[in-house]
Every structure is written in structure tokens, then in C-alpha cells.
Design a protein around this motif. Structure first.
Motif, PDB file in Angstrom:
ATOM      1  N   PRO A  86      32.549  20.191  45.690  1.00  0.00           N
ATOM      2  CA  PRO A  86      31.847  21.413  46.119  1.00  0.00           C
ATOM      3  C   PRO A  86      32.771  22.570  46.495  1.00  0.00           C
ATOM      4  CG  PRO A  86      32.040  19.954  47.976  1.00  0.00           C
ATOM      5  CD  PRO A  86      32.713  19.239  46.817  1.00  0.00           C
ATOM      6  N   VAL A  87      34.077  22.431  46.262  1.00  0.00           N
ATOM      7  CA  VAL A  87      35.001  23.526  46.595  1.00  0.00           C
ATOM      8  C   VAL A  87      34.610  24.778  45.823  1.00  0.00           C
ATOM      9  CG1 VAL A  87      37.411  24.277  46.534  1.00  0.00           C
ATOM     10  CG2 VAL A  87      36.858  21.904  47.106  1.00  0.00           C
ATOM     11  N   ARG A  88      34.294  24.574  44.543  1.00  0.00           N
ATOM     12  CA  ARG A  88      33.753  25.661  43.726  1.00  0.00           C
ATOM     13  C   ARG A  88      32.491  25.162  43.061  1.00  0.00           C
ATOM     14  NH1 ARG A  88      36.496  29.599  39.702  1.00  0.00           N
ATOM     15  NH2 ARG A  88      34.306  30.130  39.752  1.00  0.00           N
ATOM     16  N   THR A  89      31.411  25.897  43.187  1.00  0.00           N
ATOM     17  CA  THR A  89      30.140  25.493  42.606  1.00  0.00           C
ATOM     18  C   THR A  89      29.970  26.129  41.226  1.00  0.00           C
ATOM     19  OG1 THR A  89      29.010  27.335  43.697  1.00  0.00           O
ATOM     20  CG2 THR A  89      29.084  25.230  44.869  1.00  0.00           C
TER      21      THR A  89
ATOM     22  N   SER B 107      35.782  26.603  34.584  1.00  0.00           N
ATOM     23  CA  SER B 107      36.071  27.769  35.422  1.00  0.00           C
ATOM     24  C   SER B 107      36.945  28.764  34.660  1.00  0.00           C
ATOM     25  CB  SER B 107      36.789  27.331  36.704  1.00  0.00           C
ATOM     26  OG  SER B 107      38.110  26.899  36.427  1.00  0.00           O
ATOM     27  N   ASP B 108      36.853  30.019  35.052  1.00  0.00           N
ATOM     28  CA  ASP B 108      37.593  31.067  34.345  1.00  0.00           C
ATOM     29  C   ASP B 108      39.108  30.844  34.410  1.00  0.00           C
ATOM     30  OD1 ASP B 108      35.287  32.305  33.575  1.00  0.00           O
ATOM     31  OD2 ASP B 108      35.297  33.799  35.176  1.00  0.00           O
ATOM     32  N   LEU B 109      39.612  30.376  35.560  1.00  0.00           N
ATOM     33  CA  LEU B 109      41.054  30.158  35.688  1.00  0.00           C
ATOM     34  C   LEU B 109      41.551  29.102  34.707  1.00  0.00           C
ATOM     35  CD1 LEU B 109      41.578  30.267  39.563  1.00  0.00           C
ATOM     36  CD2 LEU B 109      42.370  31.936  37.876  1.00  0.00           C
ATOM     37  N   LEU B 110      40.841  27.986  34.636  1.00  0.00           N
ATOM     38  CA  LEU B 110      41.262  26.942  33.711  1.00  0.00           C
ATOM     39  C   LEU B 110      41.009  27.362  32.273  1.00  0.00           C
ATOM     40  CD1 LEU B 110      42.462  24.145  33.353  1.00  0.00           C
ATOM     41  CD2 LEU B 110      40.140  23.204  33.497  1.00  0.00           C
TER      42      LEU B 110
ATOM     43  N   VAL C 268      39.750  13.662  43.597  1.00  0.00           N
ATOM     44  CA  VAL C 268      40.290  14.840  44.282  1.00  0.00           C
ATOM     45  C   VAL C 268      39.329  16.002  44.075  1.00  0.00           C
ATOM     46  CG1 VAL C 268      42.195  16.494  44.370  1.00  0.00           C
ATOM     47  CG2 VAL C 268      42.665  14.070  43.956  1.00  0.00           C
ATOM     48  N   ARG C 269      38.951  16.651  45.173  1.00  0.00           N
ATOM     49  CA  ARG C 269      38.012  17.771  45.109  1.00  0.00           C
ATOM     50  C   ARG C 269      38.782  19.086  45.198  1.00  0.00           C
ATOM     51  NH1 ARG C 269      32.661  16.130  43.883  1.00  0.00           N
ATOM     52  NH2 ARG C 269      32.269  14.115  44.888  1.00  0.00           N
ATOM     53  N   GLU C 270      39.102  19.652  44.038  1.00  0.00           N
ATOM     54  CA  GLU C 270      39.779  20.944  43.985  1.00  0.00           C
ATOM     55  C   GLU C 270      39.629  21.530  42.591  1.00  0.00           C
ATOM     56  OE1 GLU C 270      43.803  19.893  44.973  1.00  0.00           O
ATOM     57  OE2 GLU C 270      44.362  19.590  42.867  1.00  0.00           O
ATOM     58  N   GLU C 271      39.890  22.802  42.461  1.00  0.00           N
ATOM     59  CA  GLU C 271      39.813  23.458  41.161  1.00  0.00           C
ATOM     60  C   GLU C 271      41.140  23.289  40.436  1.00  0.00           C
ATOM     61  OE1 GLU C 271      38.892  27.816  39.105  1.00  0.00           O
ATOM     62  OE2 GLU C 271      39.077  27.625  41.285  1.00  0.00           O
ATOM     63  N   ALA C 272      41.076  22.770  39.231  1.00  0.00           N
ATOM     64  CA  ALA C 272      42.283  22.624  38.413  1.00  0.00           C
ATOM     65  C   ALA C 272      42.570  23.935  37.689  1.00  0.00           C
ATOM     66  CB  ALA C 272      42.100  21.506  37.406  1.00  0.00           C
ATOM     67  N   THR C 273      43.847  24.291  37.621  1.00  0.00           N
ATOM     68  CA  THR C 273      44.223  25.528  36.939  1.00  0.00           C
ATOM     69  C   THR C 273      45.246  25.304  35.841  1.00  0.00           C
ATOM     70  OG1 THR C 273      45.938  25.963  38.601  1.00  0.00           O
ATOM     71  CG2 THR C 273      43.752  26.913  38.992  1.00  0.00           C
TER      72      THR C 273
ATOM     73  N   ALA D 220       6.699  38.527  28.854  1.00  0.00           N
ATOM     74  CA  ALA D 220       7.251  38.236  30.178  1.00  0.00           C
ATOM     75  C   ALA D 220       8.595  38.922  30.380  1.00  0.00           C
ATOM     76  CB  ALA D 220       7.402  36.735  30.363  1.00  0.00           C
ATOM     77  N   ASP D 221       8.858  39.272  31.624  1.00  0.00           N
ATOM     78  CA  ASP D 221      10.132  39.888  31.995  1.00  0.00           C
ATOM     79  C   ASP D 221      11.213  38.801  32.040  1.00  0.00           C
ATOM     80  OD1 ASP D 221      11.967  41.778  32.780  1.00  0.00           O
ATOM     81  OD2 ASP D 221      11.384  41.729  34.894  1.00  0.00           O
ATOM     82  N   GLN D 222      12.370  39.096  31.469  1.00  0.00           N
ATOM     83  CA  GLN D 222      13.446  38.107  31.366  1.00  0.00           C
ATOM     84  C   GLN D 222      14.710  38.621  32.029  1.00  0.00           C
ATOM     85  OE1 GLN D 222      14.038  37.299  27.211  1.00  0.00           O
ATOM     86  NE2 GLN D 222      11.853  37.111  26.786  1.00  0.00           N
ATOM     87  N   TYR D 223      15.532  37.669  32.479  1.00  0.00           N
ATOM     88  CA  TYR D 223      16.870  38.061  32.906  1.00  0.00           C
ATOM     89  C   TYR D 223      17.616  38.571  31.683  1.00  0.00           C
ATOM     90  CZ  TYR D 223      16.112  35.660  37.330  1.00  0.00           C
ATOM     91  OH  TYR D 223      15.620  35.279  38.556  1.00  0.00           O
ATOM     92  N   PRO D 224      18.391  39.641  31.807  1.00  0.00           N
ATOM     93  CA  PRO D 224      19.088  40.184  30.637  1.00  0.00           C
ATOM     94  C   PRO D 224      20.133  39.228  30.106  1.00  0.00           C
ATOM     95  CG  PRO D 224      19.884  41.224  32.650  1.00  0.00           C
ATOM     96  CD  PRO D 224      18.694  40.391  33.044  1.00  0.00           C
ATOM     97  N   GLY D 225      20.327  39.264  28.798  1.00  0.00           N
ATOM     98  CA  GLY D 225      21.383  38.468  28.186  1.00  0.00           C
ATOM     99  C   GLY D 225      22.682  39.228  28.255  1.00  0.00           C
ATOM    100  N   HIS D 226      23.546  38.818  29.171  1.00  0.00           N
ATOM    101  CA  HIS D 226      24.816  39.522  29.351  1.00  0.00           C
ATOM    102  C   HIS D 226      25.749  39.260  28.175  1.00  0.00           C
ATOM    103  CE1 HIS D 226      23.612  40.466  33.410  1.00  0.00           C
ATOM    104  NE2 HIS D 226      23.383  39.194  33.637  1.00  0.00           N
ATOM    105  N   ASP D 227      26.706  40.144  27.996  1.00  0.00           N
ATOM    106  CA  ASP D 227      27.742  39.889  27.005  1.00  0.00           C
ATOM    107  C   ASP D 227      28.442  38.589  27.350  1.00  0.00           C
ATOM    108  OD1 ASP D 227      27.112  42.195  25.793  1.00  0.00           O
ATOM    109  OD2 ASP D 227      28.904  43.304  26.410  1.00  0.00           O
ATOM    110  N   VAL D 228      28.845  37.884  26.324  1.00  0.00           N
ATOM    111  CA  VAL D 228      29.552  36.629  26.544  1.00  0.00           C
ATOM    112  C   VAL D 228      30.958  36.934  27.011  1.00  0.00           C
ATOM    113  CG1 VAL D 228      30.400  34.546  25.461  1.00  0.00           C
ATOM    114  CG2 VAL D 228      28.186  35.473  24.796  1.00  0.00           C
ATOM    115  N   GLY D 229      31.338  36.385  28.151  1.00  0.00           N
ATOM    116  CA  GLY D 229      32.668  36.633  28.692  1.00  0.00           C
ATOM    117  C   GLY D 229      33.438  35.360  28.850  1.00  0.00           C
ATOM    118  N   GLY D 230      34.445  35.400  29.714  1.00  0.00           N
ATOM    119  CA  GLY D 230      35.188  34.172  30.008  1.00  0.00           C
ATOM    120  C   GLY D 230      36.062  33.742  28.870  1.00  0.00           C
TER     121      GLY D 230
END
Length: 447
Positions: free
Chosen positions: A40-43, A143-146, A123-128, A213-223
Motif C-alpha cells: 500500500p505504499v503506492r496505490t 508505475s511511471d518511474l519503473l 517487501v512493500r516498496e516501489e521498485a524503480t 450517458a455522460d462519460q469520463y473523458p478519454g484522456h490522451d495515453v501517457g506514461g
């Protein structure tokens, strides 16, 4: 098979399905494993707990029939000693011919077994950084860092797409008098799903509500790559995206009534919404095939027009999240390793396989192969006459310029030398050959 530590060590990044199978395969062969999980360090936008092997999309591992691609793949992975299929058996809930599970029971059991293994340190941590020796099984929510580290290592952009999660409704809020119990063609227990039948007028009104129906917008693909449009995976389209393709698209897709006779009329309805059991107590029901990116208020409004759901209590709304995967045919070797670092492997959806069983299968194979390499043995890949081997062949041989995720399907298998006219017999022959070849592979892999 459990053996004490042999001195070899490895790191597995990611505590999902692939990471758990990889860790177990290594640990059972005496390798001391450091399993790195960032929750749970990063969700993430999709996970709700910090447990290992949490299922975030569906609670179904699909068919158990060996004449289907997913049933055959499961049978092959049992021959290789899959841990998570064992956990799924213990957590099973009614699902017709499908292996459906209670999510909580399943992940709790996986966490207990993998996290409690004598050769595994959690081990509970984010790997980079990338492990060597090790396995990256961070899945579609890397995650974006990895992800930045991975892109630098493969020397080319990876791809990304959006995936969608279906909502869950409370059994207490369903109007069962408007529903009927049945499995398609009477498979499995014969009555494992609740079915909501639509008349033509009800269906057309539902489609009108869905498409407006109203929808959440489709954001540009990032990362980890790409930009501009939202490149959905065709096998997991949002329900409103399917409806926008034509008013009958859903009626011939997840809402098809074929094989489901309404006992009140003795006939097939114009369309059907199926509800699949989510938990062993039968209190949670999933709207099958109804992954969505509608706003929460709109989901409640639209889905309550489904017969029997007028007062539906939604315990989990649908959502969208970024899914990322590598251009595997361009970036990885035949055994899913970096081309210049054979003991840094990748497993699961990040490789471009799509689906629970496919993901855990690649994790199991990567764990088995890394254990072999740490003992000085070469990695092995199953023959393409097997479902697992055929998936690996696809990842290896697909056109890098048009690479897309792939589910297990019988069309990937090497054709039979003599093809019978009877389709059922053909499928049975493909399964028989695959299981014989996988049994031989399993024996060779332990030599």
C-alpha cells in the motif's frame, strides 16, 4: 516440490497473478525470492486492497472445458504445478462452465501461501530499477518511474491502452421475480447466472439511455508510450463503446440471448443481461461484459433500467484505468527476457498477453526458466502445439509494427496434420495433443 534455499537469489517485481506464480515457481525450486509489491505504499486506480493476486476486472478465469482455449490452458498449467489455479479451486463460486471465484477468498489464500513461503521475502516498496536476476511482473498498471526505466532498457516506446471494469450490484437490491436462473445451454450447474430478459422496446430504450450517458473523458495515453486517442483492447471494450457501434452490437455480444430460454415464455428474450456470482455467499453479482467509463451517477441511472435492477445498489461502480504493455516481439527474447540481459525477464500483461490465466501462465513459465538459468540450464519454451507455447509464439512472431494484446485462442495452435470434419472432434484432438506435449515439456523442464 519445496526445497530449502540453494544459495541462488532473485527479485520479482509485482505481486499480481504473474508475480505470485513466478515467485512460487522460484521458491519451490529453492531460489530465495524477494517479492517487491508497491501497495500500500503506492496505490493504483484499480486495486482496492494490499493483498497479493487481487483480481481487479472480473472474478472469472473463464472456461474449464479443455476443448476451449482457456480450459486447455488451465489444464496445461496444472501440469506445470500452478499455485493460483489451486487457490482458485478453493475460492470457487458457481459460474457455469467458468472457473469463477470469490475475490477476497482467492487473494487472501494467495497472500497466505506466497507471502508465507519460507523462501519468499515480501517487501512493500516501489521498485524503480530492473532486477538481474529477476522478473518484472508489474502488469498493466506499472508505475511511471519503473515504466521510464523499462522504456530506456528496451530502447523503444512501449504501448498503452485503457481498460474498463464492470460494476457489482448487491443481491439484496435485485428484484428476482423479474429475473431467471440459468447458464447458457445449461452448462456448469445449469443455473449459475441470474438473467435479466429484455423485450425489443426495453432493449431499444436501454441503448438510447446508454449512448446518451455522460462519460469520463478519454484522456490522451501517457506514461509508457503513445498519445492522442484511447486505443481500447477489442476484447474488453466499454459497454457504451460497443453500443455506439450500432444498436444491435450488444445484442450480438454480451447481451446475446442465445442458449438462454426464459422459463416464463419458453422462448429466448430479445436480449439478456447476465449477472455472475462474485462471492461464495452469493451477495455480490457482476454485470457480465459491462465494463464502462460512464460517470457513477450515470451508471446508476442507466443500469437501473435493466429489468430487475430498478433499485440496484451498486457496491462497485465501473471505472477506467491505464493499461501498459511492451512491444514484445521487438523488445524481448523467446523466453521473455531483455535481449541483452537473459536473466531479466518479463511476465504477465505487460508482455502483451491478455487475461488472468494467460498472465499467471507466463509468470509460472518465467519463474521456472529463471530457476533453470540460475542452475546453469538453458531456458525452455513449450511447443506451439500447446496453448501456452502458442501464446509465446505469438508474442515472439507478431508484427512489431501492429502488435496488439492477445488472449488464448485455439487459432494460435499448430494445425493438426489430418483435420477431421467434425469440429468437436477437432477440438478434442487439439486438446489431447496439447496435454500430451505439455506433460512431456513439464518433465523436461525439471531435468
Amino acid at each position: 516440490m519445496t526445497t530449502s534455499g540453494t544459495g541462488e537469489t532473485a527479485t520479482v517485481i509485482g505481486g499480481g497473478l504473474a508475480g505470485c506464480e513466478a515467485s512460487w515457481a522460484l521458491a519451490e525450486r529453492g531460489v530465495r525470492v524477494t517479492l517487491v509489491e508497491m501497495r500500500p505504499v503506492r496505490t493504483t486506480p484499480a486495486h482496492q486492497t494490499d493483498r497479493l493476486a487481487e483480481l481487479v476486472c472480473s472474478n472469472s478465469f473463464k472456461s474449464t472445458e479443455i476443448t476451449t482455449a482457456h480450459g486447455l490452458l488451465k489444464a496445461e498449467l496444472r501440469l506445470l504445478g500452478s499455485l493460483l489455479l489451486r487457490c482458485a479451486d478453493e475460492a470457487r463460486v458457481p459460474g457455469g462452465a467458468a472457473l469463477a471465484v470469490d475475490r477476497a477468498v482467492f487473494s487472501e489464500r494467495a497472500t497466505e501461501l506466497v507471502g508465507g513461503h519460507a523462501n519468499v521475502t515480501l517487501v512493500r516498496e516501489e521498485a524503480t530499477s530492473l532486477p538481474d536476476p529477476g522478473i518484472v511482473a508489474t502488469g498493466p498498471l506499472t508505475s511511471d518511474l519503473l515504466a521510464t526505466t523499462i522504456v530506456a532498457a528496451v530502447g523503444s516506446d512501449a504501448l498503452a491502452f485503457y481498460d474498463a471494469i464492470a460494476p457489482i450490484v448487491s443481491a439484496d437490491s435485485l428484484e428476482f421475480e423479474q429475473l431467471f436462473k440459468a447458464s447458457r445451454y445449461g452448462k456448469g450447474g445449469g443455473a449459475d447466472y441470474w438473467n435479466a430478459p429484455f423485450t425489443r422496446d426495453e432493449y431499444e430504450a436501454f441503448i438510447a439511455a446508454l449512448t446518451s450517458a455522460d462519460q469520463y473523458p478519454g484522456h490522451d495515453v501517457g506514461g509508457v508510450g503513445g498519445a492522442g486517442r484511447v486505443p481500447y483492447f477489442e476484447g474488453c471494450l466499454p459497454v457504451e463503446e460497443m453500443a455506439a457501434r450500432g444498436k444491435d452490437t450488444l445484442r450480438f455480444g454480451p447481451m446475446k440471448p442465445v442458449g438462454l430460454s426464459d422459463p416464463k415464455t419458453g422462448r429466448e428474450a430479445y436480449a439478456i443481461v447476465q449477472l455472475r456470482q462474485e462471492d461464495q455467499a452469493g451477495q455480490l453479482w457482476n454485470l457480465v461484459g459491462f465494463q464502462t467509463r460512464m460517470r457513477h451517477g450515470e451508471q446508476a441511472r442507466v443500469f437501473r433500467t435493466i429489468p430487475g435492477l430498478a433499485h440496484g445498489e451498486f457496491l462497485r461502480y465501473g471505472s477506467i484505468h491505464r493499461n501498459s504493455y511492451l512491444n514484445t516481439p521487438q523488445s524481448l527474447s523467446a523466453h521473455l527476457a531483455l535481449r541483452d540481459r537473459p536473466t531479466t525477464l518479463f511476465a504477465g500483461q505487460i508482455t502483451g498477453v491478455e487475461g488472468y490465466t494467460e498472465s499467471l501462465g507466463t509468470g509460472l513459465l518465467c519463474g521456472l526458466n529463471l530457476a533453470r538459468m540460475l542452475r546453469g540450464r538453458p531456458p525452455l519454451v513449450p511447443p506451439r502445439t500447446t496453448m501456452l507455447g502458442a501464446l509465446l509464439a505469438y508474442l515472439r512472431e507478431a508484427d512489431p509494427g501492429n502488435f496488439q494484446p492477445m488472449n488464448a485462442n485455439l487459432g494460435l495452435l499448430t494445425p493438426l496434420e489430418s483435420v477431421p470434419r467434425d469440429k468437436a472432434k477437432k477440438k478434442a484432438m487439439l486438446a489431447e495433443r496439447a496435454l500430451a506435449d505439455m506433460a512431456a515439456f513439464a518433465r523436461a523442464a525439471e531435468e
